[in-house]
Design a protein around this motif. Structure first.
Motif, short mmCIF file in Angstrom:
data_model
loop_
_atom_site.label_atom_id
_atom_site.label_comp_id
_atom_site.label_asym_id
_atom_site.label_seq_id
_atom_site.Cartn_x
_atom_site.Cartn_y
_atom_site.Cartn_z
N GLU A 170 0.79 -1.13 0.00
CA GLU A 170 0.02 0.16 0.04
C GLU A 170 0.74 1.29 0.33
N ALA A 171 2.20 1.28 -0.03
CA ALA A 171 3.01 2.35 0.14
C ALA A 171 3.63 2.64 -1.43
N LEU A 172 3.62 3.93 -1.53
CA LEU A 172 4.09 4.27 -2.78
C LEU A 172 5.41 5.26 -2.61
N PHE A 173 6.43 4.81 -2.99
CA PHE A 173 7.60 5.53 -2.93
C PHE A 173 8.37 6.29 -4.10
N ILE A 178 17.02 -1.38 -4.90
CA ILE A 178 16.14 -0.17 -4.80
C ILE A 178 16.22 0.56 -3.51
N ARG A 179 16.37 1.91 -3.79
CA ARG A 179 16.36 2.48 -2.54
C ARG A 179 15.23 3.76 -2.65
N HIS A 180 14.45 3.96 -1.36
CA HIS A 180 13.31 5.09 -1.41
C HIS A 180 14.17 6.07 -0.76
N LYS A 181 13.35 7.48 -1.41
CA LYS A 181 13.68 8.66 -0.67
C LYS A 181 13.13 8.68 0.77
N VAL A 182 13.85 9.23 1.43
CA VAL A 182 13.51 9.57 2.95
C VAL A 182 12.91 10.90 3.38
N GLU A 183 13.64 11.93 2.98
CA GLU A 183 13.29 13.36 3.27
C GLU A 183 12.23 13.81 2.01
N LEU A 184 11.00 13.99 2.37
CA LEU A 184 10.29 14.45 1.33
C LEU A 184 9.90 16.00 1.55
N GLU A 209 5.79 16.52 -1.95
CA GLU A 209 5.73 15.32 -1.94
C GLU A 209 5.09 14.36 -0.88
N LYS A 210 4.84 14.93 0.22
CA LYS A 210 4.13 14.32 1.38
C LYS A 210 2.95 13.93 0.91
N ARG A 211 2.33 14.78 0.16
CA ARG A 211 1.07 14.41 -0.49
C ARG A 211 1.03 13.20 -1.25
N VAL A 212 2.00 12.81 -1.95
CA VAL A 212 1.76 11.60 -2.63
C VAL A 212 2.64 10.28 -2.34
N PHE A 213 3.85 10.84 -1.63
CA PHE A 213 4.69 9.70 -1.42
C PHE A 213 4.74 9.46 0.05
N GLN A 214 5.25 8.09 0.41
CA GLN A 214 5.60 7.82 1.89
C GLN A 214 6.86 7.72 2.15
N VAL A 215 7.32 8.04 3.18
CA VAL A 215 8.48 8.30 3.59
C VAL A 215 9.51 6.81 3.61
N GLY A 216 10.47 6.77 2.89
CA GLY A 216 11.09 5.47 2.81
C GLY A 216 12.08 5.16 4.10
N PRO A 217 12.30 3.90 4.34
CA PRO A 217 13.35 3.73 5.28
C PRO A 217 14.84 4.20 5.16
N MET A 218 15.36 4.29 6.41
CA MET A 218 16.84 4.74 6.20
C MET A 218 17.50 3.89 5.42
N PRO A 219 18.23 4.37 4.36
CA PRO A 219 18.87 3.57 3.31
C PRO A 219 20.58 3.07 3.90
N GLY A 220 20.96 1.96 3.30
CA GLY A 220 22.26 1.79 3.30
C GLY A 220 22.78 1.74 1.75
N PRO A 221 24.05 1.67 1.87
CA PRO A 221 24.81 1.59 0.63
C PRO A 221 24.24 0.52 -0.41
N LEU A 222 24.34 0.62 -1.69
CA LEU A 222 24.22 -0.50 -2.69
C LEU A 222 25.54 -1.08 -2.99
N ASN A 223 25.65 -2.07 -3.51
CA ASN A 223 26.89 -2.93 -3.97
C ASN A 223 26.81 -2.87 -5.38
N PHE A 224 27.74 -2.03 -6.02
CA PHE A 224 27.86 -2.37 -7.55
C PHE A 224 29.13 -2.74 -7.86
N ARG A 225 29.25 -3.83 -8.18
CA ARG A 225 30.58 -4.61 -8.50
C ARG A 225 31.65 -4.23 -7.88
N GLY A 226 31.45 -4.52 -6.53
CA GLY A 226 32.36 -4.40 -5.46
C GLY A 226 32.71 -2.88 -4.76
#
Length: 574
Positions: free
Chosen positions: A97-100, A114-120, A128-145
């Motif tokens: 039910e959440a849109l990010f 996939i990473r979701h925006k935190v600060e709307l 943006e608070k009108r249309v999106f939900q706050v994402g969880p605090m993200p960690g880094p993603l691994n791109f080929r090391g």
């Protein structure tokens, strides 16, 4: 896929999406990825919400639109099994039910992260608070090391997201943005980015959108910073391009060894380009074949005609002079001279018959009453009707030409000179219009389609402004001098200053109160005005949203410093 060792080849897609055109945006992303592949890039990064276009507003709440965006990203991901560059791309993303507001890594034929925006953002033009939900605090993603942090736009305007990414092992920050232009915005962005770099001790790449979307225009001007805050690269403003940046790791620190190094233009050029590109994309993305506007011989219509030619080319700009008995020979000469200098189709359509027809129809009803602004407005509305008829018959959009000074104080006629689909100078004060017109006569920015040299006759710039709706009329008959008016309006609109503080700056109190009153009572007109390019911090429309019914008037007294417990009881009385 080859692991990232000590060299990282990052392509920046400073791209111009169209809101809602999911297939078109996907095709553009494919084309740009192919260009990045030819450059030998490991990864190409797109701006925020690129697949949807930014800002999508309430369109993003439509389930079919969400599904189309997600399907496009899934389709694009499958194409990344070809050995070419991986992709970072923005899209709306629904989870239950959440849109990010999300950013996806596409690699090896699939969506790998996939990473979701935190600060709307929820101020100014953003909601943006009108249309999106706050994402969880993200960690880094691994791109080929390589451990990449991807704070999305507003995520770098606060400390927490980048701090979390640094603490969880990010080595490099890539921030996708949809950051619209206004005067001085680039310095603001760089200062924010520097703060995050200082705190995280990580290099940061700022990927910004380019192009016009309704009132907003995005200038691109993407850039990168090293971990020591020094500039890594700088892309041009108001260009769509893919730029390759090459980064080398030395003693554990990433440094940019190859990339664009552009010096951004001065304020006048950036402002001109913002107006031109905003108009160009509004007309082009909607699909109008061109524009038509009334060319009066005055400064506002002349500069709008020049901007339209720079945006679309002379063959797509139709100028019409609509004289009446108060139109001077000087205005006829100046309008013709401007049209000739610009090389545009030019027609003269007298308005005597329709104006006198209206006056005849109203003669009995108005019997015994003196002529006043009513008859002046009939002239303006006759011109507006004729321009709309030309638009209906031949298809071009009507460009309306009121500046911010006039729109602020209601010095404009509803259904007359306010008629039109778009206003390129809506957010420019009159003094800025004069300055820009003189500047354009001496400069032709890159990418502009109009001619070099003097395109606005000098007499248009130097003569006293007039609406020519009665004998010997001048704007300053009913308004303060424009340098005074604009200084007061800037304080009232951009700075929300109290009357007392403006008077303390040396302005006449009665004049300030008159301007404030005119500003408030003209709100109903502005609600019906055409959209126009945002240039200032507080443009009318999405930025400054005042009530139409508004009984407040500043008494001009110093505002007392109330204790918190009594502040809620204080009310100004009319």
């Amino acid at each position: 896929m080859t692991e990232i060792d000590d060299t990282f080849r990052l392509a920046i897609a400073q791209a111009n999406p169209t809101v809602g055109a999911v297939g078109k945006n996907l095709a553009k992303a494919r084309q740009m990825r192919e260009e990045a592949a030819r450059m030998g890039a490991d990864l190409i990064a797109f701006p925020e919400l690129f697949i949807a276009g930014y800002p999508p507003e309430d369109l993003v709440l439509k389930p079919a639109f969400q599904a189309a965006c997600m399907a496009a990203v899934e389709e694009f991901s499958r194409e990344t099994d070809d050995g070419g560059p991986a992709v970072l791309i923005g899209t709306p993303w629904r989870e239950k039910e959440a849109l990010f507001n999300s950013y996806c890594m596409l690699d090896e034929g699939r969506i790998t992260a996939i990473r979701h925006k935190v600060e709307l953002p929820n101020y100014g033009v953003f909601d943006e608070k009108r249309v999106f939900q706050v994402g969880p605090m993200p960690g880094p993603l691994n791109f080929r090391g390589l451990r990449l942090g991807v704070p999305i736009c507003e995520d770098i305007w606060e400390e927490e997201v980048c701090e979390t990414l640094a603490e969880t092992g990010a080595e490099f920050l890539i921030s996708p943005n949809g950051s619209p232009y206004w005067t001085g915005k680039h310095d603001v962005r760089v200062n924010v980015a520097v703060s995050r770099v200082v705190e995280s001790e990580l290099p940061l790449v700022y990927v910004n959108q380019y192009g016009g979307q309704d009132e907003l225009v995005f200038d691109g001007a993407s850039f990168g910073l090293h971990a020591d805050r020094s500039r890594a690269f700088q892309m041009a403003a108001f260009t769509e391009e893919v730029a390759l940046t090459v980064w080398s790791r030395e003693s554990g620190e990433w440094r940019c060894t190859e990339g664009p190094s552009v010096t951004l233009a001065d304020t006048e050029e950036l402002t001109w380009l913002a107006c031109v590109h905003g108009l160009r994309d509004y007309v082009g993305k909607i699909g109008f074949p061109g524009v038509v506007l009334g060319l009066s011989g005055g400064i506002d219509s002349a500069i709008c005609a020049a901007m339209a030619v720079d945006a679309l080319g002379a063959d797509k700009v139709h100028c019409v002079m609509m004289p009446y008995r108060y139109t001077s020979e000087e205005s006829l000469k100046d309008a013709a001279g401007c049209a000739k200098a610009l090389g545009v189709p030019y027609d003269i359509v007298p308005i005597a018959e329709p104006v006198e027809g209206f006056n005849a129809a109203l003669k009995d009803l108005f019997s015994g009453r003196e002529a006043d602004v009513t008859e002046e407005n009939i002239q303006s509305r006759a011109r507006g009707t004729l321009l709309m008829a030309i638009s209906n018959k031949f298809g071009p959009m009507v460009v309306t030409t009121g500046n911010k000074s006039e729109v602020s104080v209601g010095y404009a006629t509803l259904y007359g000179d306010m008629n039109g689909g778009f206003n390129p100078i809506k957010d420019l004060y009159k003094t800025e219009v004069f300055k820009l017109a003189a500047w354009r006569n001496e400069n032709r920015p890159q990418g502009c389609l109009g001619p070099d040299g003097v395109i606005i006759p000098p007499n248009i710039i130097t003569k006293p402004p007039t609406a020519e709706l009665r004998e010997n009329q001048k704007d300053q008959d009913s308004l303060p001098e424009y340098d005074v008016l604009d200084a007061i309006l800037t304080r009232l609109i951009e700075d929300e200053c109290a009357v007392h503080d403006i008077v303390a700056d040396g302005f006449d109190e009665a004049t300030v109160k008159k301007v404030e009153r005119l500003l408030y009572i003209a709100e109903y007109k502005r609600r019906q005005a055409a959209p126009g390019v945002k240039i200032t911090r507080r443009s009318f429309g999405k930025d400054r949203r005042y009530p139409i019914i508004n009984a407040f008037r500043d008494p001009g007294d110093p505002i007392p410093d109330f204790p918190e417990e009594t502040e809620r009881l204080y009310r100004f009385e009319e």
